[in-house]
Design an enzyme around this catalytic site. Structure first.
Site, PDB file in Angstrom:
ATOM      1  N   ASP A   1     -43.314  49.338  79.211  1.00 52.70           N
ATOM      2  CA  ASP A   1     -42.757  50.318  78.278  1.00 52.70           C
ATOM      3  C   ASP A   1     -42.114  49.542  77.138  1.00 52.70           C
ATOM      4  O   ASP A   1     -42.549  48.445  76.828  1.00 52.70           O
ATOM      5  CB  ASP A   1     -41.771  51.250  78.992  1.00 52.70           C
ATOM      6  CG  ASP A   1     -41.725  52.656  78.381  1.00 52.70           C
ATOM      7  OD1 ASP A   1     -41.481  52.748  77.174  1.00 52.70           O
ATOM      8  OD2 ASP A   1     -41.930  53.637  79.111  1.00 52.70           O
TER       9      ASP A   1
ATOM     10  N   HIS B   1     -44.316  48.152  74.648  1.00 44.99           N
ATOM     11  CA  HIS B   1     -44.330  49.192  73.619  1.00 44.99           C
ATOM     12  C   HIS B   1     -43.411  48.890  72.446  1.00 44.99           C
ATOM     13  O   HIS B   1     -42.991  49.812  71.741  1.00 44.99           O
ATOM     14  CB  HIS B   1     -43.956  50.536  74.237  1.00 44.99           C
ATOM     15  CG  HIS B   1     -44.905  51.007  75.290  1.00 44.99           C
ATOM     16  ND1 HIS B   1     -44.803  52.247  75.885  1.00 44.99           N
ATOM     17  CD2 HIS B   1     -45.980  50.412  75.868  1.00 44.99           C
ATOM     18  CE1 HIS B   1     -45.769  52.389  76.778  1.00 44.99           C
ATOM     19  NE2 HIS B   1     -46.491  51.278  76.793  1.00 44.99           N
TER      20      HIS B   1
END
Length: 546
Positions: free
Chosen positions: A322, A349
């Site tokens: 993430d 991310h």
């Protein structure tokens, strides 16, 4: 260490002597030794941050020797019995609770013949106490959900309830003058099959998390480190890996120094080199996975300094499933005065702000950043994200000196990040600057995508200066999403220059509504030199598959 009044770190020379940290009118004294090996960094709030030193021998109030022997980085062979899932919790907590030395440390050491570990359930950190994990020591988390359950009986499952149901492995409330240091590892064992609860022998923590990808449920997984409130917290040298959920959450804190920290999910204990898992071995929400990739370890944020001020993350390495970093501002006083310096990001991310920006983010600097996304399908570089349900002011954010490659979405500034019917506050992104940015391209995605999208009443105001992409340029002429403008870029005031912007002409020729271009390119410097920027994560962390 820092002085509380100015948040300034002492010089490397001063760090070799006893230091005094003022807590109100009470002196907090600690002795340190060890010279700095990495250059100090200068913050925008006028202080200098330097590499922390390890506690001196006189500061160690307890030394505990590890009793467990990992096999290939795992303790799965030794804790299948749920009644024996956390045998070291009591000793560890007792050592922390009874550390009476001012500025004391609890030191975890390995046995003489190699890697060894502790196996524990949730622990509570205390003010004035540093947890020191020595080289070859791993603090392993229990894989029995009962150990982490906060009384709701939900930890270790996924359902429709969004209540917080799990304690973290390391917890703290209003923790002052504390930290976690050393060359050891904290391992959340996210890919190990659970030994208790409804998913006993059926799913790992990451299998539970993956259910949120295939159905509308909420995972109930523990974080690795979660502290709410406090001052003067240090993370130095340690590795945090394989968290069932977020790795590091430091919320509502002032004066945080994270230096030479490694954050990784998944490690080689749960994947293969290059994350090249064979077909049929990764999560499918039905059968337990035997191999994981960054795309299948959901919600494993790296470093989240929510609602914190005077935060430094320097010389650190992050690869997750993430956000590498997620600066949030969902309540309280917001997030101000943050510096991210000399950091390396891999799968993940991005260096992100949001999506909660309700109470504002300001005065944030990112300098000398390297991002190698390894062509991940969800790879992101730098990103500011929010939406009308949790928007707020993001201002005075500067990115300076960025090398990037193999990233699908190198630049994202998105006020329509999520689809929502709730309208509370509009996102406003102003005073955003990107200087000396060099993207070397992606094998899979070419120049990738660059998103510039805001509300007409709250336009994105961004400076692009010497922002250059090699080869194929990023796609900027995109369709809007989540109820946003139909064509992008939209509602953006670009200030270009003085250095060139390699994709500016394409944007000037094609864009949506509310877009203007100010400034002028008056210089033509070469792209930022990225010759030596990219280093394999495995060169700094043996458990890394990249």
């Amino acid at each position: 260490m820092r002085t509380q009044g100015s948040h300034a770190l002492l010089s490397p020379k001063s760090l070799s002597h006893a230091i005094h940290v003022l807590i109100g009118s009470t002196a907090f004294v600690a002795s340190f030794a060890c010279a700095a090996t990495q250059a100090p960094v200068q913050t925008s709030w006028g202080t200098t941050a330097a590499e922390p030193s390890l506690p001196a021998a006189s500061a160690v109030c307890t030394t505990l020797t590890a009793r467990r022997t990992p096999v290939n980085g795992s303790l799965d062979a030794s804790d299948a019995d749920p009644s024996k899932s956390a045998p070291d919790t009591e000793d560890l907590q007792s050592a922390i609770d009874h550390c009476a030395v001012t500025g004391g440390a609890v030191k975890l050491v390995a046995v003489a013949n190699g890697p060894s570990g502790f196996l524990s359930g949730p622990l509570t950190l205390r003010s004035g106490v540093t947890l020191w994990l020595d080289k070859n020591v791993t603090l392993f988390a229990s894989r029995n959900p009962k150990d982490f359950d906060n009384g709701l009986g939900l930890c270790g499952i996924a359902n429709k309830t969004d209540k917080v149901s799990c304690y973290a492995l390391l917890n703290g409330n209003h923790v002052d003058n504390a930290g976690i240091v050393g060359e050891g590892i904290i391992d959340g064992r996210g890919g190990s099959l659970l030994t208790g609860g409804a998913n006993k022998g059926l799913r790992s923590w990451w299998d539970v998390a993956y259910q949120t990808k295939t159905s509308s449920v909420t995972q109930h997984n523990p974080r690795l480190l979660n502290i709410n409130g406090g001052n003067h917290f240090t993370l130095s040298g340690v590795t945090l890996q394989n968290s069932p959920n977020f790795h590091v959450v430091l919320d509502g804190m002032d004066d945080v120094l994270a230096w030479n920290v490694k954050i990784l999910s998944p490690s080689l204990a749960y994947t293969v080199q290059g994350n090249a898992c064979p077909k049929g071995t990764t999560p499918d929400a039905k059968t337990p996975a035997t191999c994981f990739t960054p795309d299948t370890v959901k919600n494993t944020d790296g470093f989240d300094p929510g609602e914190s001020t005077h935060v430094v993350l320097a010389y650190s390495y992050i690869s997750t499933g993430d956000d590498h970093v997620a600066v949030k501002a969902g309540s309280g006083k917001g997030s101000q005065h943050l510096l991210f310096s000399h950091d390396h990001l891999y799968a993940g991310h991005g260096m992100s702000i949001g999506s909660e920006t309700n109470t504002g983010v300001s005065d944030m600097t990112v300098e000398d950043l390297t991002v190698d996304g390894h062509d991940g399908s969800n790879s992101v570089g730098i990103r500011i994200k929010s939406d009308v349900s949790r928007g707020g002011a993001v201002s005075d954010v500067v990115y300076r000196g960025v090398c990037m490659r193999n990233v699908r979405q190198p630049l994202v500034f998105d006020a329509f990040y999520s689809s929502t019917k709730t309208k509370k506050s509009y996102p406003s992104f102003t005073g955003i600057e990107v200087h000396d940015f060099h993207d070397l391209g992606s094998v899979a995605y070419g120049g990738g995508q660059a998103t510039f999208e805001a509300y007409a009443s709250y336009p994105l105001r961004i400076v692009l200066d010497n922002v250059q992409f090699d080869g194929t340029q990023p796609t900027t002429y995109l369709k809007g999403h989540n109820g946003g403008p139909g064509t992008l870029p939209a509602n953006t005031v670009f200030t270009l220059g003085p250095g060139p912007v390699s994709f500016a002409k394409a944007m000037e020729q094609k864009h949506g509504n509310g877009v203007s271009f100010d400034g002028a390119v008056t210089q033509s410097p070469a792209p930022r030199d990225c010759t030596s920027a990219f280093v394999p994560m495995s060169s700094v962390l043996a458990t890394a598959p990249l």
